[in-house]
Design a protein around this motif. Sequence first.
Motif, mmCIF file in Angstrom:
data_model
loop_
_atom_site.group_PDB
_atom_site.id
_atom_site.type_symbol
_atom_site.label_atom_id
_atom_site.label_comp_id
_atom_site.label_asym_id
_atom_site.label_seq_id
_atom_site.Cartn_x
_atom_site.Cartn_y
_atom_site.Cartn_z
ATOM 1 N N CYS A 21 13.100 -15.178 -21.105
ATOM 2 C CA CYS A 21 12.038 -14.420 -20.457
ATOM 3 C C CYS A 21 12.656 -13.670 -19.288
ATOM 4 N N ARG A 22 12.773 -12.367 -19.440
ATOM 5 C CA ARG A 22 13.395 -11.521 -18.412
ATOM 6 C C ARG A 22 12.393 -10.535 -17.826
ATOM 7 N N ASP A 23 11.650 -9.864 -18.694
ATOM 8 C CA ASP A 23 10.811 -8.741 -18.290
ATOM 9 C C ASP A 23 9.325 -9.110 -18.305
ATOM 10 N N MET A 24 8.573 -8.519 -17.374
ATOM 11 C CA MET A 24 7.122 -8.675 -17.325
ATOM 12 C C MET A 24 6.502 -7.514 -18.093
ATOM 13 N N GLY A 53 5.333 -12.551 -19.920
ATOM 14 C CA GLY A 53 6.753 -12.436 -20.217
ATOM 15 C C GLY A 53 7.025 -11.829 -21.578
ATOM 16 N N ASN A 54 8.159 -11.152 -21.674
ATOM 17 C CA ASN A 54 8.569 -10.541 -22.938
ATOM 18 C C ASN A 54 8.734 -11.566 -24.049
ATOM 19 N N SER A 55 8.961 -12.823 -23.692
ATOM 20 C CA SER A 55 9.178 -13.878 -24.687
ATOM 21 C C SER A 55 7.896 -14.555 -25.137
ATOM 22 N N GLY A 56 6.769 -14.219 -24.505
ATOM 23 C CA GLY A 56 5.486 -14.849 -24.827
ATOM 24 C C GLY A 56 4.801 -14.175 -25.997
ATOM 25 N N ILE A 57 5.329 -14.388 -27.179
ATOM 26 C CA ILE A 57 4.836 -13.706 -28.379
ATOM 27 C C ILE A 57 3.348 -13.985 -28.606
ATOM 28 N N GLY A 58 2.946 -15.248 -28.480
ATOM 29 C CA GLY A 58 1.537 -15.608 -28.664
ATOM 30 C C GLY A 58 0.637 -14.972 -27.624
ATOM 31 N N GLN A 59 1.099 -14.948 -26.368
ATOM 32 C CA GLN A 59 0.308 -14.357 -25.299
ATOM 33 C C GLN A 59 0.146 -12.847 -25.499
ATOM 34 N N LEU A 60 1.237 -12.184 -25.882
ATOM 35 C CA LEU A 60 1.168 -10.741 -26.133
ATOM 36 C C LEU A 60 0.150 -10.427 -27.230
ATOM 37 N N ALA A 61 0.139 -11.231 -28.270
ATOM 38 C CA ALA A 61 -0.821 -11.031 -29.359
ATOM 39 C C ALA A 61 -2.246 -11.302 -28.875
ATOM 40 N N LEU A 62 -2.438 -12.393 -28.149
ATOM 41 C CA LEU A 62 -3.763 -12.752 -27.654
ATOM 42 C C LEU A 62 -4.356 -11.632 -26.802
ATOM 43 N N ASN A 67 13.931 -18.776 -9.702
ATOM 44 C CA ASN A 67 15.277 -19.329 -9.491
ATOM 45 C C ASN A 67 15.923 -19.843 -10.773
ATOM 46 N N GLU A 68 15.099 -20.331 -11.700
ATOM 47 C CA GLU A 68 15.638 -20.891 -12.942
ATOM 48 C C GLU A 68 15.358 -19.963 -14.117
ATOM 49 N N GLU A 69 16.254 -19.985 -15.083
ATOM 50 C CA GLU A 69 16.039 -19.202 -16.298
ATOM 51 C C GLU A 69 14.860 -19.788 -17.066
ATOM 52 N N ILE A 70 14.086 -18.904 -17.695
ATOM 53 C CA ILE A 70 12.934 -19.317 -18.489
ATOM 54 C C ILE A 70 13.206 -18.904 -19.933
ATOM 55 N N PHE A 71 13.020 -19.840 -20.856
ATOM 56 C CA PHE A 71 13.165 -19.548 -22.274
ATOM 57 C C PHE A 71 11.876 -19.942 -22.982
ATOM 58 N N LEU A 83 1.074 -24.875 -14.279
ATOM 59 C CA LEU A 83 2.522 -24.755 -14.466
ATOM 60 C C LEU A 83 2.914 -24.498 -15.922
ATOM 61 N N LEU A 84 1.982 -24.670 -16.846
ATOM 62 C CA LEU A 84 2.261 -24.303 -18.240
ATOM 63 C C LEU A 84 2.420 -22.790 -18.369
ATOM 64 N N ALA A 85 1.698 -22.043 -17.523
ATOM 65 C CA ALA A 85 1.728 -20.581 -17.597
ATOM 66 C C ALA A 85 2.659 -19.950 -16.575
ATOM 67 N N ASP A 86 3.027 -20.700 -15.548
ATOM 68 C CA ASP A 86 3.886 -20.170 -14.491
ATOM 69 C C ASP A 86 4.696 -21.329 -13.937
ATOM 70 N N PRO A 87 6.020 -21.324 -14.107
ATOM 71 C CA PRO A 87 6.824 -22.492 -13.737
ATOM 72 C C PRO A 87 7.070 -22.687 -12.234
ATOM 73 N N SER A 88 6.576 -21.797 -11.380
ATOM 74 C CA SER A 88 6.825 -21.922 -9.943
ATOM 75 C C SER A 88 5.581 -22.436 -9.215
ATOM 76 N N GLU A 89 5.630 -23.686 -8.772
ATOM 77 C CA GLU A 89 4.504 -24.263 -8.041
ATOM 78 C C GLU A 89 4.222 -23.466 -6.769
#
Length: 151
Positions: A140-143, A100-109, A130-134, A18-24
């Motif tokens: 986080c909007r775009d994949m 996600g577009n907001s995952g700056i560290g992941q994009l770099a990795l 269902n819930e907004e992700i920040f 769930l650290l990487a994906d908030p939907s169980e």
Amino acid sequence: MNIRERMEGEKLPMKLLLLADPSEEIVKEYVGRGYCYLTEIQQEIVGVYVLLPTRPGTIELVNVAVSEELHGRGIGKELVTDAIGRAKSKGYKTIEVGTGNSGIGQLALYQKCGFRITGVDMDFFIKHYNEEIFENGIQCRDMIRMALDLT
């Protein structure tokens, strides 16, 4: 550190996933269809990743997570490198990843590991969650879709 495939019937490390994906619900669905690998340090599970076959010759890295207290120690890079090696050994020609577009560290990795950006799924996280992700103060909007040729 030991990376091994999750044994059938072994409890899922849901807190890590769930650290990487908030939907169980979404996590359970793709773990059931893919290969789940666990990272252990002194018999404690501290990391996880999931590989999901998607099309002939293609597999997707759909979840990579490391215990928060161990961030910044290179474990994530080791997991991604291990996933690439396992995908190659299983005969896949391409490994893909979406983040996600907001995952700056992941994009770099992923780029440090050789992945290249192949596309953007606009509003993916708006449509499928269902819930907004920040993250990093960014919604986080775009994949962001990335791929690595294994041949």
